[in-house]
Design an enzyme around this catalytic site. Structure first.
Site, PDB file in Angstrom:
ATOM      1  N   ASP A  91       0.840  -1.200   0.000  1.00 25.13           N
ATOM      2  CA  ASP A  91       0.000   0.000   0.000  1.00 25.13           C
ATOM      3  C   ASP A  91       0.877   1.252   0.000  1.00 25.13           C
ATOM      4  OD1 ASP A  91      -1.823   2.080   0.565  1.00 25.13           O
ATOM      5  OD2 ASP A  91      -3.086   0.756   1.760  1.00 25.13           O
ATOM      6  N   HIS A 110      -2.903  -0.343  -2.568  1.00 19.69           N
ATOM      7  CA  HIS A 110      -4.121   0.355  -2.163  1.00 19.69           C
ATOM      8  C   HIS A 110      -5.175   0.259  -3.261  1.00 19.69           C
ATOM      9  CE1 HIS A 110      -5.923   3.361   0.561  1.00 19.69           C
ATOM     10  NE2 HIS A 110      -6.489   3.857  -0.527  1.00 19.69           N
TER      11      HIS A 110
END
Length: 233
Positions: A171, A202
């Site tokens: 992420d 993400h």
């Protein structure tokens, strides 16, 4: 059946819209779908529709109603991504939790005080799902790639009902150090479960667009549905 309903704020001084997706029969429970920074867009509505098909009442409140009511943005368009980030900077998260609480109340007012209500959120919504678990009487909470949860760990002792968090290991908004803090702070919490997704970034569970990683999205969604089946019915 889908449509829009109006919900009164907890302060009683205003109202906001919410997308409703209702199952064919009586709902077995309700789930609030908490938006990303892109508003209640087609992807969030699809999340609601999928939950309704599984027998849940699904509701997505417009949490940006004070700063950009009704906005829908596409994260794959650079100018709209920039607009979303600017909205995030203006968004009052505490007020957002109050709007989620108002949505919980509206559902229980309509369907009965004993209605079980869960939340599932994505990105900003993942963070708000964690905050909702700590600050309201919601029955179960799921967060996908919530940002800044490591900075909210002081609230973990207020969590009394089950929480599930999906954490993509790559992420770019939540670095490895922040992920480690989340694990250090939450792995021993009796109500919190964390799942890691190696190689994922993400937004991997988005319904549409370039960010989706299909195999991991399906795995995360299967875990979410099993979690809600266990804790909401």
């Amino acid at each position: 059946m889908t449509g829009t309903k109006t919900i009164a704020t907890t302060s009683g001084d205003g109202q906001f819209n919410a997308y409703y997706a209702e199952p064919a029969g009586a709902p077995k429970a309700a789930i609030i779908v908490i938006q990303e920074i892109f508003g209640v867009n087609a992807g969030i509505r699809r999340k609601c529709d999928t939950l309704a098909a599984a027998g849940y009442l699904a509701v997505a409140p417009d949490l940006f109603h004070k700063i950009a009511p009704g906005i829908e943005l596409d994260p794959d368009l650079p100018n709209e991504m920039q607009q979303a980030l600017e909205l995030m900077g203006r968004f009052n998260q505490d007020a957002g939790i109050r709007d989620i609480e108002a949505t919980i109340r509206a559902i229980r007012d309509e369907h009965g005080a004993d209605t079980r209500v869960g939340v599932v959120g994505y990105c900003l919504g993942g963070r708000l799902a964690f905050m909702t678990a700590a600050r309201t009487d919601v029955d179960a909470s799921v967060g996908y790639y919530g940002v800044g949860i490591d900075g909210l760990l002081v609230e973990k002792n207020a969590i009394a009902r089950p929480v599930l968090l999906h954490i993509p290991e790559e992420d770019h908004f939540v670095d490895k150090a922040a992920q480690a803090r989340m694990h250090d702070g939450l792995d021993d919490h009796p109500k919190v479960t964390l799942y890691d997704y190696p190689g994922e970034d993400h937004g991997f569970a988005t319904e549409f667009g370039q960010r989706r990683s299909d195999a991991s999205a399906r795995l995360a969604d299967e875990r979410t549905m099993a979690f809600f089946a266990e804790h909401l019915g």
